[in-house]
Design an enzyme around this catalytic site. Sequence first.
Site, mmCIF file in Angstrom:
data_model
loop_
_atom_site.group_PDB
_atom_site.id
_atom_site.type_symbol
_atom_site.label_atom_id
_atom_site.label_comp_id
_atom_site.label_asym_id
_atom_site.label_seq_id
_atom_site.Cartn_x
_atom_site.Cartn_y
_atom_site.Cartn_z
ATOM 1 N N CYS A 8 0.813 -1.210 0.000
ATOM 2 C CA CYS A 8 0.000 0.000 0.000
ATOM 3 C C CYS A 8 0.850 1.266 0.000
ATOM 4 O O CYS A 8 0.665 2.141 -0.835
ATOM 5 C CB CYS A 8 -0.951 -0.001 1.186
ATOM 6 S SG CYS A 8 -2.220 -1.257 0.989
ATOM 7 N N HIS A 9 1.750 1.392 0.959
ATOM 8 C CA HIS A 9 2.505 2.637 1.059
ATOM 9 C C HIS A 9 3.998 2.407 1.207
ATOM 10 O O HIS A 9 4.726 3.281 1.656
ATOM 11 C CB HIS A 9 1.961 3.497 2.198
ATOM 12 C CG HIS A 9 0.478 3.679 2.125
ATOM 13 N ND1 HIS A 9 -0.394 2.873 2.801
ATOM 14 C CD2 HIS A 9 -0.275 4.521 1.406
ATOM 15 C CE1 HIS A 9 -1.630 3.232 2.506
ATOM 16 N NE2 HIS A 9 -1.599 4.220 1.664
ATOM 17 N N GLY A 10 4.433 1.192 0.891
ATOM 18 C CA GLY A 10 5.860 0.932 0.772
ATOM 19 C C GLY A 10 6.645 0.774 2.070
ATOM 20 O O GLY A 10 7.842 1.054 2.092
ATOM 21 N N TYR A 64 -4.073 11.253 -1.685
ATOM 22 C CA TYR A 64 -3.317 10.031 -1.432
ATOM 23 C C TYR A 64 -1.828 10.300 -1.644
ATOM 24 O O TYR A 64 -0.986 9.839 -0.867
ATOM 25 C CB TYR A 64 -3.828 8.962 -2.395
ATOM 26 C CG TYR A 64 -3.393 7.554 -2.121
ATOM 27 C CD1 TYR A 64 -3.761 6.913 -0.949
ATOM 28 C CD2 TYR A 64 -2.639 6.843 -3.052
ATOM 29 C CE1 TYR A 64 -3.386 5.609 -0.714
ATOM 30 C CE2 TYR A 64 -2.267 5.546 -2.827
ATOM 31 C CZ TYR A 64 -2.643 4.924 -1.658
ATOM 32 O OH TYR A 64 -2.272 3.626 -1.443
ATOM 33 N N PRO A 92 6.768 4.431 5.800
ATOM 34 C CA PRO A 92 6.038 5.281 6.744
ATOM 35 C C PRO A 92 5.550 4.618 8.028
ATOM 36 O O PRO A 92 5.123 5.304 8.941
ATOM 37 C CB PRO A 92 4.821 5.733 5.914
ATOM 38 C CG PRO A 92 4.613 4.636 4.919
ATOM 39 C CD PRO A 92 5.963 4.059 4.626
#
Lengths: 180, 429
Positions: free
Chosen positions: A144-146, B299, A159
């Site tokens: 999703c956000h690495g 996002y 993150p």
Amino acid sequence: MATVNATNDVHGDDPSRRDFIHIAAASAAVGGVAVTLWPFIDQMNPAGDTLALASIEYDLSKVIEGMQATVKWRGKPVFVRHRTAKEIAEAVAADNEPMRDPAKDATRHKEGKSEWLILVGVCTHLGCVPNFGTGDYGGWFCPCHGSVYDTSGRIRKGPAPLNLEVPDYEFVSDTKVKIG
Amino acid sequence: MSGHSTYEPKTGIERWLDARLPIIRLGYDSVIAYPTPKNLNYWWTFGGILSVCLVLQIVTGVVLAMHYIPHGDLAFASVERIMRDVNHGWMIRYLHANGASMFFLAVYVHMARGLYYGSYKEPREVLWILGCVIYLLMMATAFMGYVLPWGQMSFYGAVVITNFFSALDQVIPGLGSAITTWLWGGFAVDNPTLNRFFSLHYLLPFVIAGVVGLHIWALHVPGNNNPTGVSVKSKDDVVPFHPYYTVKDGFAIVVFLILLSWFVFFAPDALGHADNYVQANPLQTPNHIVPEWYFLPFYAMLRAVPQKLAGVLIMFGSIALLFATPWLDWAKVRSMRYRPTARWFFIIFIVAVLILGWCGGKLPDDVIIPMGKNPDGSPTGFSVVHLSRILTAYYYAYFLLVLPFVKNFEQTLPVPDSISAPVLTEKKG
């Protein structure tokens, strides 16, 4: 307004009694609203049957070395990973490197069971399920956000603020764990 | 609504009703006689377009609710049943899904128009804030609606968005988790979550309709802004809403519906994601999850910051800035038509938001300008996350630096004395 003032003048210390009634009435109303509101807020919390979801047992003999099983516990995925010697060595070797949420590899598994790593498979960033085998640290990578976790499930990049959570579990026998 | 009413009941029944419930008077004053600046361009038709969108979403949504089953085990199959078996179900669902996209497209144009022509400035601050409230409600409604088909994107969208609140754990430990558990009704997104989202998704559009009523009320008190930004000064500046703007809005609505129809009938899944035709699986996240296109800029902002709480704050802050805009713009001239410097900053702002949207659809580590290689041979360099950071900084700078201070360096163009003035001069020339 004039009438109210006149009344106050005539009745001397009456305003304090009136104030008392005002404050008491307002307090009762606020209290009543709060008491009425609470059930309507609390109904959204987990219901009895949701809370009653018992612990689960899992047979480890199904998971061969270098493999991982994903088990559903309380609606969440739990990773049961049978680590290879290389994964364990990498995790221990990294123990003293700077990390966001420092933890020794030894605190991430049960004593003498370093090959079994059991983690809640929920990224501590925004809750996606990380995949094993991609990412720079040999462990998990969250699509999703690495966020990147190492072979001990510790956050190394990206993150997410915390390491993958170790759930409460115990070894019932050498090949069986009870999660929860 | 502003000024005194010019409605004169002509029949006995109208007089009888007018003395008891002056509802015909309200309608007459609001959409027939309502004095409207005579120079409104097509950017002003999006209010009418948005009303049509809201009605379309409510009507198609009520119909879909007759066939949809809000249960984790049955929701996905019930949506497939709507698509395959329910009479005209495929069309009604595609209208609803693409209608949501068109709704956002229209609201973004509407907001950009307000920003360009200074429609948020005194005396229209409340009007603007009510619009921001509607936008927030729209985002909440769209998000919960997207969860209902219970596909993979639905599920992980719900997971990621609700987890925004878990960032509060970094402020008060336990607070964020308590809130997410409360939102989910469990320890993960599950059937209770789907149930309540359905309930709220049905409720919120009617709340939106209510706030739209306030928005129109707050519009009709000061009256419309207009492309010159000059206030209405006399009767020469206005025309009655009907027939001038009923016809102009009507034409724009038809054109807009053609666009919607093109999506519905020729590219119904172009704006969606194939992964959402896979039933939700709590044990496996799809390899690349992205929100719907209308959330992509936010996002990208979220991912631009490598710290959880800061990322969430930056994202919500970008919307909070909209609420504060009336008090951030210190320039006296309303319309950017007469603000040559601010206009360029505005155009860059729009481009920045569009590119942020593009960034939101890419992986953060995707390299844009390669500069060397990693030890494993993969390229490294200026990546999507770097670009997102620059653009997020510009987004913030636009509101916090450009709007308040650009007037100090700007030579504004001469502003006409009235709305009619430039029209008359142009005619002479």
